[in-house]
Design a protein around this motif. Structure first.
Motif, mmCIF file in Angstrom:
data_model
loop_
_atom_site.group_PDB
_atom_site.id
_atom_site.type_symbol
_atom_site.label_atom_id
_atom_site.label_comp_id
_atom_site.label_asym_id
_atom_site.label_seq_id
_atom_site.Cartn_x
_atom_site.Cartn_y
_atom_site.Cartn_z
ATOM 1 N N VAL A 1 12.412 6.417 -9.680
ATOM 2 C CA VAL A 1 11.758 5.106 -9.659
ATOM 3 C C VAL A 1 11.306 4.753 -11.077
ATOM 4 N N GLY B 1 -2.324 -3.493 -8.587
ATOM 5 C CA GLY B 1 -2.891 -3.875 -7.288
ATOM 6 C C GLY B 1 -3.673 -5.175 -7.306
ATOM 7 N N GLU C 1 9.911 10.127 -7.703
ATOM 8 C CA GLU C 1 9.090 9.481 -8.733
ATOM 9 C C GLU C 1 9.861 9.199 -10.022
ATOM 10 N N ASN D 1 -6.816 -15.012 -5.965
ATOM 11 C CA ASN D 1 -7.000 -14.002 -7.022
ATOM 12 C C ASN D 1 -6.262 -14.436 -8.292
ATOM 13 N N LYS E 1 -9.127 -5.707 3.927
ATOM 14 C CA LYS E 1 -9.205 -7.108 3.488
ATOM 15 C C LYS E 1 -9.382 -7.178 1.976
ATOM 16 N N ILE E 2 -9.423 -8.406 1.453
ATOM 17 C CA ILE E 2 -9.461 -8.601 0.000
ATOM 18 C C ILE E 2 -10.857 -8.998 -0.459
ATOM 19 N N VAL E 3 -11.350 -8.257 -1.422
ATOM 20 C CA VAL E 3 -12.670 -8.539 -2.013
ATOM 21 C C VAL E 3 -12.596 -9.881 -2.749
ATOM 22 N N THR F 1 1.031 5.816 -9.314
ATOM 23 C CA THR F 1 1.895 6.893 -9.827
ATOM 24 C C THR F 1 2.740 6.397 -11.004
ATOM 25 N N ARG G 1 -3.966 -10.027 -5.495
ATOM 26 C CA ARG G 1 -3.523 -9.808 -4.113
ATOM 27 C C ARG G 1 -3.480 -11.076 -3.296
ATOM 28 N N ILE H 1 -15.260 -4.090 3.197
ATOM 29 C CA ILE H 1 -14.043 -4.900 3.062
ATOM 30 C C ILE H 1 -12.819 -3.989 2.906
ATOM 31 N N ARG I 1 3.942 8.080 3.138
ATOM 32 C CA ARG I 1 3.264 8.526 1.911
ATOM 33 C C ARG I 1 1.743 8.460 2.055
ATOM 34 N N PRO J 1 0.830 -1.207 0.000
ATOM 35 C CA PRO J 1 0.000 0.000 0.000
ATOM 36 C C PRO J 1 0.868 1.262 0.000
ATOM 37 N N ARG K 1 -13.518 0.891 -6.070
ATOM 38 C CA ARG K 1 -14.042 2.145 -5.495
ATOM 39 C C ARG K 1 -15.140 2.736 -6.376
ATOM 40 N N GLY L 1 3.562 3.210 -4.674
ATOM 41 C CA GLY L 1 3.691 4.024 -5.890
ATOM 42 C C GLY L 1 3.173 3.367 -7.157
ATOM 43 N N LYS L 2 2.338 2.338 -7.012
ATOM 44 C CA LYS L 2 1.828 1.631 -8.184
ATOM 45 C C LYS L 2 1.072 2.562 -9.123
ATOM 46 N N GLY M 1 -8.185 -1.538 -7.435
ATOM 47 C CA GLY M 1 -8.741 -0.726 -6.347
ATOM 48 C C GLY M 1 -9.658 0.367 -6.882
HETATM 49 N N1 UP5 Z 1 4.109 8.953 -4.068
HETATM 50 C C1 UP5 Z 1 4.162 8.104 -5.113
HETATM 51 N N2 UP5 Z 1 5.435 7.905 -5.499
HETATM 52 C C2 UP5 Z 1 6.211 8.631 -4.662
HETATM 53 C C3 UP5 Z 1 7.620 8.823 -4.564
HETATM 54 N N3 UP5 Z 1 8.487 8.220 -5.384
HETATM 55 N N4 UP5 Z 1 8.076 9.618 -3.567
HETATM 56 C C4 UP5 Z 1 7.198 10.226 -2.727
HETATM 57 N N5 UP5 Z 1 5.856 10.103 -2.784
HETATM 58 C C5 UP5 Z 1 5.360 9.304 -3.746
HETATM 59 O O1 UP5 Z 1 1.184 6.627 -4.170
HETATM 60 C C6 UP5 Z 1 0.800 6.778 -2.822
HETATM 61 C C7 UP5 Z 1 1.135 8.215 -2.383
HETATM 62 O O2 UP5 Z 1 2.550 8.383 -2.434
HETATM 63 C C8 UP5 Z 1 0.547 9.278 -3.308
HETATM 64 O O3 UP5 Z 1 0.193 10.382 -2.537
HETATM 65 C C9 UP5 Z 1 1.708 9.614 -4.245
HETATM 66 O O4 UP5 Z 1 1.649 10.932 -4.717
HETATM 67 C C10 UP5 Z 1 2.915 9.417 -3.352
HETATM 68 P P1 UP5 Z 1 0.331 5.729 -5.199
HETATM 69 O O5 UP5 Z 1 0.964 5.857 -6.521
HETATM 70 O O6 UP5 Z 1 -1.095 6.048 -5.054
HETATM 71 O O7 UP5 Z 1 0.643 4.288 -4.584
HETATM 72 P P2 UP5 Z 1 -0.169 2.939 -4.693
HETATM 73 O O8 UP5 Z 1 0.817 1.842 -4.562
HETATM 74 O O9 UP5 Z 1 -1.049 2.960 -5.880
HETATM 75 O O10 UP5 Z 1 -1.022 3.058 -3.349
HETATM 76 P P3 UP5 Z 1 -2.487 2.577 -3.045
HETATM 77 O O11 UP5 Z 1 -2.878 3.183 -1.751
HETATM 78 O O12 UP5 Z 1 -3.383 2.761 -4.199
HETATM 79 O O13 UP5 Z 1 -2.200 1.015 -2.838
HETATM 80 P P4 UP5 Z 1 -3.106 -0.089 -2.289
HETATM 81 O O14 UP5 Z 1 -2.549 -1.328 -2.845
HETATM 82 O O15 UP5 Z 1 -3.247 -0.039 -0.820
HETATM 83 O O16 UP5 Z 1 -4.546 0.314 -2.823
HETATM 84 P P5 UP5 Z 1 -5.502 -0.276 -3.945
HETATM 85 O O17 UP5 Z 1 -6.308 0.825 -4.448
HETATM 86 O O18 UP5 Z 1 -4.758 -1.125 -4.871
HETATM 87 O O19 UP5 Z 1 -6.441 -1.219 -3.049
HETATM 88 C C11 UP5 Z 1 -7.224 -0.646 -2.022
HETATM 89 C C12 UP5 Z 1 -8.041 -1.721 -1.349
HETATM 90 O O20 UP5 Z 1 -8.963 -2.263 -2.279
HETATM 91 C C13 UP5 Z 1 -7.263 -2.934 -0.826
HETATM 92 O O21 UP5 Z 1 -6.696 -2.703 0.449
HETATM 93 C C14 UP5 Z 1 -8.348 -3.995 -0.783
HETATM 94 O O22 UP5 Z 1 -9.166 -3.818 0.334
HETATM 95 C C15 UP5 Z 1 -9.157 -3.638 -2.039
HETATM 96 N N6 UP5 Z 1 -8.719 -4.425 -3.218
HETATM 97 C C16 UP5 Z 1 -9.151 -5.748 -3.312
HETATM 98 O O23 UP5 Z 1 -9.842 -6.246 -2.426
HETATM 99 N N7 UP5 Z 1 -8.799 -6.466 -4.411
HETATM 100 C C17 UP5 Z 1 -8.030 -5.949 -5.424
HETATM 101 O O24 UP5 Z 1 -7.740 -6.671 -6.406
HETATM 102 C C18 UP5 Z 1 -7.579 -4.615 -5.314
HETATM 103 C C19 UP5 Z 1 -7.938 -3.873 -4.200
#
Ligand code: UP5
Ligand code: MG
Length: 190
Positions: free
Chosen positions: A177, A89, A174, A96, A63-65, A21, A92, A58, A123, A15, A42, A18-19, A38
């Protein structure tokens, strides 16, 4: 759609690693199609359906959907676009992954953005000041970290065992990376 046009790359990482981004940069420079599981979930929550309410709770628990829902959303999104796809993302969990592979060709590669929990938390808390995401609070962040270690790392290990994993140091700016991401994909960034 034929296989050559539907190449799939998984973009994984904890989480806040930076995925989203990095995917946005790949879209901008190379025309990949970005699908964040994600974001799709949402959007389902915003639709206000009964299933959306279930998904919301969830997500708030970190947790994971269930795979069936997420794979259906990915399938819908992919049917409207032509690749190559960045699936962000997801998967997970090993479940999945199996659900995905029952429907789609195996992915070409998984990019794994590796970052310390300390930096990821920093972050996320910063983003939480303005994101409005129900899971950007320190209690849920801890649960997301736990789920990632417990359920998602086995997928990363599975990809590694299959020789499909590219691990990227996600620490630093960024752009820095992004250079590493491009190198892992064998692409020349502008
Ligand atoms: N930022 C980015 N790069 C940076 C850098 N190099 N230096 C400094 N700051 C940096 O970045 C996060 C933040 O960091 C941002 O503010 C960005 O500007 C800064 P971001 O690129 O958004 O990172 P990311 O990895 O995408 O973070 P995210 O929070 O989206 O990751 P998650 O994996 O937690 O969230 P996701 O949206 O994938 O999933 C959310 C939830 O949905 C899960 O927890 C789960 O409950 C559910 N889900 C499922 O159940 N199943 C799925 O298949 C997917 C999600
Ligand atoms: Mg994201």
């Amino acid at each position: 759609a034929d296989a050559a046009q539907t190449a799939v790359y998984f973009v994984m990482g904890g989480p806040g690693s930076g995925k989203g981004t990095q995917c946005a940069k790949l879209v901008e420079q190379f025309g990949f199609v970005h699908l964040s599981a994600g974001d799709l979930l949402r959007a389902e929550v915003r639709s206000g359906s009964a299933q959306g309410r279930e998904i919301a709770s969830i997500i708030a628990e970190g947790k994971i959907v269930c795979s069936e829902i997420t794979v259906r959303l990915l399938k819908q999104a992919m049917s409207q676009r032509r690749g190559p796809f960045l699936v962000d993302g997801f998967p997970r969990s090993l479940q999945n992954l199996a659900a995905f592979e029952a429907v789609f060709e195996p992915c070409r590669m998984m990019l794994y953005l590796q970052l310390s929990e300390e930096e990821m938390e920093k972050r996320l808390l910063k983003r939480g000041l303005s994101s409005g995401r129900s899971d950007d609070n320190s209690v849920t962040i801890r649960k997301r970290f736990h789920t990632f270690e417990h359920d998602s790392m086995p997928v990363v290990q599975n990809m590694e065992a299959r020789g499909l994993l590219r691990t990227i140091n996600a620490d630093g700016e960024e752009g820095e990376v992004f250079c590493r991401v491009c190198a892992a994909l064998g692409l020349q960034s502008a």
